[in-house]
Write a protein that holds these residues in place. Structure first.
Motif, PDB file in Angstrom:
ATOM      1  N   UNK A   1      -9.626   2.499  -5.498  1.00 18.93           N
ATOM      2  CA  UNK A   1      -8.398   2.628  -4.707  1.00 18.93           C
ATOM      3  C   UNK A   1      -8.727   2.482  -3.231  1.00 18.93           C
ATOM      4  N   UNK A   2      -8.070   1.521  -2.558  1.00 18.87           N
ATOM      5  CA  UNK A   2      -8.267   1.290  -1.127  1.00 18.87           C
ATOM      6  C   UNK A   2      -6.911   1.151  -0.456  1.00 18.87           C
ATOM      7  N   UNK A   3      -6.664   1.994   0.546  1.00 19.06           N
ATOM      8  CA  UNK A   3      -5.359   2.055   1.203  1.00 19.06           C
ATOM      9  C   UNK A   3      -5.435   1.602   2.657  1.00 19.06           C
ATOM     10  N   UNK A   4      -4.365   0.924   3.074  1.00 21.48           N
ATOM     11  CA  UNK A   4      -4.191   0.469   4.454  1.00 21.48           C
ATOM     12  C   UNK A   4      -2.864   1.049   4.939  1.00 21.48           C
ATOM     13  N   UNK A   5      -2.913   1.943   5.914  1.00 23.14           N
ATOM     14  CA  UNK A   5      -1.729   2.657   6.366  1.00 23.14           C
ATOM     15  C   UNK A   5      -1.116   1.978   7.585  1.00 23.14           C
TER      16      UNK A   5
END
Length: 298
Positions: free
Chosen positions: A284-288
């Protein structure tokens, strides 16, 4: 061992050395600018390609309630407009309004422009050449790596406020510069990027602070802040795939400076980026991202 870059400087007509070529890519060479990403055709492509993904992610080109003004005839400025694609898209939809795009980099379009569009190469840190209260909408996007936190507070946001007419809007779309991930390699790169930005006085999460800075100015009757988390990778659909491509190309643009700060040879840095791409499909990799809309008091 740190990177050994092939570097060449070149001058503008006035004799000031403003740009440098490193390993075939063009970068700024200005003491007033902390911006370290490239400003060449490859960067234009990166910014332009992600434009449509942003429209899908945020459902539209803007969120400020200015559509009626734009239909009737308004003045709009996009600061740090990059390839100019946002300006061109909005200008074609609202032919009665006038649009100005500003960027420090020599990547602005010059041909086939709509009659209601003007592009100017200028550094916002020098103060923009417009009178107070000149624009109904002041727009800015993805400038987290362009300014130190001090510059945001003391120069950039005061300039945005100065340019905005009473009853006008400022809209900023910003991103946290640090990816949040379960992946070991991605976390390593994210930490190195975080440490590099902080060493330059850049706040990697300035988007979270902008509403506070607006509030402290006491110039706004309404401030809206929305946050979205985009999950990276093909398994999260087109927006996840395009956002991953946008982030990877940004890290590639920062290859020279970041590989040096990580004490890596460029080819080792490239290998880490390739591993990160593979890792993103498993972890899981998130970009806010943050969208802030502020309504200036009358």
């Amino acid at each position: 061992m740190g990177c050994c870059c092939s570097r060449r400087f070149f001058e503008e007509e006035n004799g000031t050395v403003r740009y440098q070529l490193i390993n075939g890519r063009r970068y700024h060479n200005l003491s007033s600018s902390v911006y370290f990403l490239a400003n060449d055709d490859e960067e234009v492509y990166r910014l332009s390609r992600y434009h449509n993904a942003i429209k899908d992610i945020w459902v539209g080109l803007f969120h400020s309630p200015v559509e009626e003004k734009l239909r009737q005839g308004a003045r709009v400025i996009d600061i740090g407009c990059g390839s100019g694609i946002w300006i061109l898209d909005v200008a074609r939809q609202y032919p009665n309004s006038n649009f100005v795009g500003i960027d420090i980099s020599p990547i602005l379009p010059t041909e086939g422009l709509p009659s209601n569009v003007t592009f100017i190469q200028y550094n916002v840190l020098d103060g923009l050449p417009f009178e107070d209260s000149s624009f109904d909408l002041v727009h800015q996007k993805f400038m987290v790596c362009a300014f130190t936190e001090v510059q945001w507070e003391e120069k950039v946001i005061p300039e945005l406020i100065r340019l905005t007419r009473p009853d006008g809007w400022i809209e900023i779309l910003e991103a946290d510069a640090i990816l949040i991930s379960d992946g070991t390699v991605t976390r390593r790169i994210a930490k190195a990027f975080h440490d590099f930005l902080v060493s330059k006085g850049i706040n990697p999460s300035i988007g979270k602070e902008i509403p506070r800075i607006f509030e402290n100015s006491n110039m706004f009757s309404e401030i809206k802040h929305r946050q979205k988390t985009i999950k990276l990778g093909k398994r999260h659909g087109e927006s996840g795939e395009e956002t991953l491509r946008f982030c990877i190309s940004g890290l590639s643009s920062a290859r020279g400076t970041l590989s040096t700060s990580m004490n890596l040879m460029p080819e080792h840095y490239d290998a880490l980026i390739e591993t990160m791409i593979i890792e993103t499909e498993k972890c899981s990799t998130d970009f806010i991202q943050h969208r802030i809309c502020a309504h200036k008091r009358i």
